[in-house]
Each structure stands twice: as structure tokens, then as C-alpha cells.
Scaffold this motif. Structure first.
Motif, PDB file in Angstrom:
ATOM      1  N   UNK A 142     -30.440  19.261   2.596  1.00 16.93           N
ATOM      2  CA  UNK A 142     -31.624  19.139   1.731  1.00 16.93           C
ATOM      3  C   UNK A 142     -31.573  17.853   0.919  1.00 16.93           C
ATOM      4  N   UNK A 143     -30.420  17.560   0.359  1.00 20.27           N
ATOM      5  CA  UNK A 143     -30.256  16.362  -0.469  1.00 20.27           C
ATOM      6  C   UNK A 143     -30.513  15.107   0.358  1.00 20.27           C
ATOM      7  N   UNK A 144     -29.993  15.072   1.562  1.00 14.70           N
ATOM      8  CA  UNK A 144     -30.201  13.914   2.436  1.00 14.70           C
ATOM      9  C   UNK A 144     -31.682  13.731   2.752  1.00 14.70           C
ATOM     10  N   UNK A 145     -32.374  14.837   3.012  1.00 14.36           N
ATOM     11  CA  UNK A 145     -33.817  14.761   3.268  1.00 14.36           C
ATOM     12  C   UNK A 145     -34.530  14.186   2.051  1.00 14.36           C
ATOM     13  N   UNK A 146     -34.183  14.671   0.864  1.00 11.12           N
ATOM     14  CA  UNK A 146     -34.808  14.188  -0.369  1.00 11.12           C
ATOM     15  C   UNK A 146     -34.560  12.706  -0.595  1.00 11.12           C
TER      16      UNK A 146
END
Length: 266
Positions: A25-29
Motif C-alpha cells: 500500500x505504501x509503495x502504491x501511495x
């Protein structure tokens, strides 16, 4: 140099829940293209949706202990994003062991899930990173990050298989870092302490007193949230850590600073 991973493509295994999901999720953000990979297809669909045609996130469901499944994961990533720059080996399993039971099978299971899956996928992805960097004379070619545990350095007889697999994963990290350094691929690991993963949440439901024990033995006095590891993994993935390889970054709230053996009474 900076800490951006925007436009990079990452495979994150174990990303259906817990720490792996938080990292993905963090990488997507942060603008990366992310392939969420896990055995739990229902959770992946819930997180990523059924659409697999646009945006910067996709999912792949399968048993990564199988070599063909690994190859299919890489193919799916290349079909979606054309390349792979970052691999996060976050597929981990924890189970209790019986150190005196030869037929227990837990050590073999932990080595298969926590070590061999990461090793084989790293080998496969590293070869792709090398191939896609042909003609690129400078700069980072790729980054591989393994999720490990402080159990590799602590003595937990009831977690023999898990502890041994994590210790082996740490050594694999160092060895692969040296082997892949000439190819400009960096390999590091994050060893964490008590994080509110799905497995730990289940344990705490059955053993309420275990939370107090963890907090008592952690100088910062709490259990970490999965999201607290994501920033560290991003650091290891980005150009900001370009001179760092073969390292085991410890994130444990200070737990390994304490002597696990109680002092004798006077």
C-alpha cells in the motif's frame, strides 16, 4: 539522490495482509507500480479490486513455493509494467516447533516457506534485472529486500524452525549482496520485532497476557504497527540507500538491547 520510488516497479510477496500489505500500500501511495502477490486470492481481490487493466497496482495469487508459480508471477509483472526494479520478499510463516520431535516437520516447512521461496524468487528476479539493465552503465539496477526477524538472533526453542529460517535468510541476504554487487543489485533485510501482523493479532486474542509481556520487554513499550516498517523498506529500495547492501536493519523498539535471560536473585 532522494528517496523517491515513483515510477519504479515492485513485487511485494505476502501482501494480502499484515506487514506485506502495509508495504505494498505504501509503495502504491508513493507512486510505484506494485504487484501484490500472495496465496490468499480473496484478500488480494478485496484490496486491489477485480480490475486488472489500469492503474499502478495489480495482484497475483498462487503458491510461490512452486517454481512455475514464481515464473508466472514474474511474467504477469512484466506483462503489466514491462520491468521489475524492486523485490520485497515478505511472504513469511510462523509456527511453533517441537525441538525433540523428529517427525514434527516444522523446520522443513519454515525453511521452505521463509528461506527457499525468497532465495528462488530473488534468483529469478535478479536475472531479469540484469537483463533489462543491459547497456545501462551506471546507477542502481535493482534492490531486493528480505523481511526477517529478530528471532534469528534470539533463543526461542518453541520457535526453532522459524528462528533457524530467519537466521538462514539473514545469511542469504549477505551472500547474495556480495554476489550481486558487481551487477549493481543491492540486497538488504529488515529484521523486526513484535509487529501487529495477522498472526500476532490471532495469538493476542487467545493469550491476552502476551501483550503485556511483549511491552515489558520492549524499551519503547508497545507493539509496532505494520505501517511503521514500510518507510524503512522504501529507504532500502530507493537511491537514498545506494551505498548500502548486505545489511540487516533492525526495527524492534529496542527489544534486542535487553538481556533475554533474567538476572539471578541476590
Amino acid at each position: 539522490m532522494g528517496f523517491s520510488i515513483e515510477g519504479k516497479t515492485a513485487i511485494v510477496t505476502g501482501s494480502a495482509n499484515g506487514v506485506g500489505l502495509a508495504i505494498a500500500r505504501h509503495f502504491v501511495d508513493k507512486g510505484a507500480n506494485v504487484m501484490f502477490a500472495d496465496m490468499d486470492e480473496d484478500s488480494l481481490v478485496k484490496e486491489c479490486g477485480t480490475t486488472q487493466e489500469d492503474g499502478n497496482m495489480r495482484y497475483f495469487a498462487g503458491d510461490l513455493r512452486e517454481r512455475l508459480t514464481m515464473a508466472n508471477l514474474l511474467s504477469a509483472t512484466l506483462d503489466a509494467f514491462d520491468r521489475v526494479d524492486i523485490l520485497v520478499n515478505g511472504s513469511r510463516q510462523t509456527m511453533q516447533s517441537s525441538p525433540l520431535d523428529f517427525d514434527d516437520g516444522s523446520v522443513e516447512q519454515m525453511l521452505s516457506q521463509n528461506l527457499m521461496t525468497s532465495l528462488r524468487l530473488s534468483q529469478l528476479v535478479a536475472k531479469r534485472m540484469i537483463k533489462q539493465a543491459e547497456g545501462q552503465d551506471e546507477g542502481q539496477v535493482g534492490s531486493i529486500i528480505n523481511l526477517s526477524s529478530i528471532a534469528a538472533r534470539r533463543t526461542h526453542p518453541e520457535l526453532l524452525g522459524y528462528s533457524v529460517s530467519c537466521a538462514a535468510l539473514d545469511q542469504m541476504t549477505r551472500s547474495m549482496a556480495v554476489a550481486l554487487a558487481p551487477e549493481r543489485i543491492r540486497v538488504n533485510a529488515v529484521a523486526f520485532g513484535s509487529v501487529m501482523s495477522a498472526s500476532l493479532r490471532g495469538i493476542l486474542k487467545e493469550h491476552n497476557d502476551y501483550r503485556a509481556d511483549i511491552e515489558q520487554h520492549t524499551p519503547l513499550g508497545r507493539i509496532a504497527a505494520p505501517e511503521e516498517l514500510a518507510e524503512a523498506v522504501q529507504f532500502l529500495a530507493c537511491e537514498g540507500s545506494s551505498f548500502m547492501t548486505g545489511q540487516i536493519m533492525t526495527i524492534d523498539g529496542g527489544r534486542t538491547l535487553l538481556d533475554p535471560v533474567a538476572a539471578p536473585a541476590h
